[in-house]
Design a protein around this motif. Structure first.
Motif, PDB file in Angstrom:
ATOM      1  N   ASP A  22       0.852  -1.188   0.000  1.00 17.16           N
ATOM      2  CA  ASP A  22       0.000   0.000   0.000  1.00 17.16           C
ATOM      3  C   ASP A  22       0.888   1.239   0.000  1.00 17.16           C
ATOM      4  O   ASP A  22       1.229   1.779   1.044  1.00 17.16           O
ATOM      5  N   SER A  24       0.497   4.305  -0.644  1.00 17.64           N
ATOM      6  CA  SER A  24       0.017   5.605  -0.180  1.00 17.64           C
ATOM      7  C   SER A  24       0.064   5.733   1.340  1.00 17.64           C
ATOM      8  O   SER A  24       0.013   6.838   1.867  1.00 17.64           O
ATOM      9  N   SER A  25       0.199   4.621   2.047  1.00 15.21           N
ATOM     10  CA  SER A  25       0.138   4.700   3.511  1.00 15.21           C
ATOM     11  C   SER A  25       1.496   4.616   4.197  1.00 15.21           C
ATOM     12  O   SER A  25       1.629   5.046   5.332  1.00 15.21           O
ATOM     13  N   ILE A  26       2.491   4.051   3.554  1.00 14.70           N
ATOM     14  CA  ILE A  26       3.793   3.902   4.211  1.00 14.70           C
ATOM     15  C   ILE A  26       4.609   5.188   4.099  1.00 14.70           C
ATOM     16  O   ILE A  26       4.512   5.908   3.111  1.00 14.70           O
ATOM     17  N   PRO A  27       5.414   5.500   5.107  1.00 14.07           N
ATOM     18  CA  PRO A  27       6.235   6.715   5.061  1.00 14.07           C
ATOM     19  C   PRO A  27       7.450   6.524   4.154  1.00 14.07           C
ATOM     20  O   PRO A  27       8.184   5.544   4.283  1.00 14.07           O
ATOM     21  N   VAL A  50      -0.795   7.538  -7.375  1.00  8.45           N
ATOM     22  CA  VAL A  50      -0.609   7.443  -5.925  1.00  8.45           C
ATOM     23  C   VAL A  50       0.135   8.685  -5.443  1.00  8.45           C
ATOM     24  O   VAL A  50       1.098   9.121  -6.064  1.00  8.45           O
ATOM     25  N   THR A  51      -0.334   9.235  -4.340  1.00  4.58           N
ATOM     26  CA  THR A  51       0.385  10.328  -3.680  1.00  4.58           C
ATOM     27  C   THR A  51       1.163   9.735  -2.523  1.00  4.58           C
ATOM     28  O   THR A  51       0.570   9.236  -1.564  1.00  4.58           O
ATOM     29  N   ASN A  53       3.329   9.267   0.880  1.00  8.65           N
ATOM     30  CA  ASN A  53       3.405   9.877   2.205  1.00  8.65           C
ATOM     31  C   ASN A  53       4.881  10.170   2.469  1.00  8.65           C
ATOM     32  O   ASN A  53       5.625   9.301   2.924  1.00  8.65           O
ATOM     33  N   LYS A  55       7.904  11.389   4.332  1.00  9.32           N
ATOM     34  CA  LYS A  55       8.322  11.667   5.711  1.00  9.32           C
ATOM     35  C   LYS A  55       9.544  12.585   5.736  1.00  9.32           C
ATOM     36  O   LYS A  55       9.617  13.498   6.540  1.00  9.32           O
TER      37      LYS A  55
END
Length: 93
Positions: A22, A24-27, A50-51, A53, A55
């Motif tokens: 996934d 889009s959810s992992i940093p 996909v955008t 994330n 960090k």
């Protein structure tokens, strides 16, 4: 046929991340915006719609790998970095 082919992979510390599907959810720990690698990575995410994330954004690969090692996030790097294959879990794309 391509004269040169560049492959990238997602690297991550398996102690902190079990699943990197996934996107889009992992940093992510990314190269800075004006680098050639970042342009390629951004294009990859655009194709997937996909955008990421983001960090951290760092200037050199050594720093990026250090943060991956600490479990701060995952990174997309050149698949030719052989030391990565021996130390981190990675997934080609």
């Amino acid at each position: 046929n391509k004269l040169f082919s560049t492959n990238y992979c997602i690297i991550y510390n398996k102690k902190y991340f079990n699943d990197v599907n996934d996107l889009s959810s992992i940093p992510f720990i990314m190269p800075v915006n004006d680098s050639q690698e970042r342009l390629i990575i951004d294009e990859y995410f655009d194709r997937l719609n996909v955008t990421p994330n983001i960090k951290l954004e760092l200037e050199n690969i050594t720093s990026i790998i250090s943060y991956v090692e600490e479990g701060i996030g995952v990174a997309i790097v050149l698949d030719t970095l052989t030391e990565i294959k021996n130390k981190y879990r990675y997934k080609r794309f």
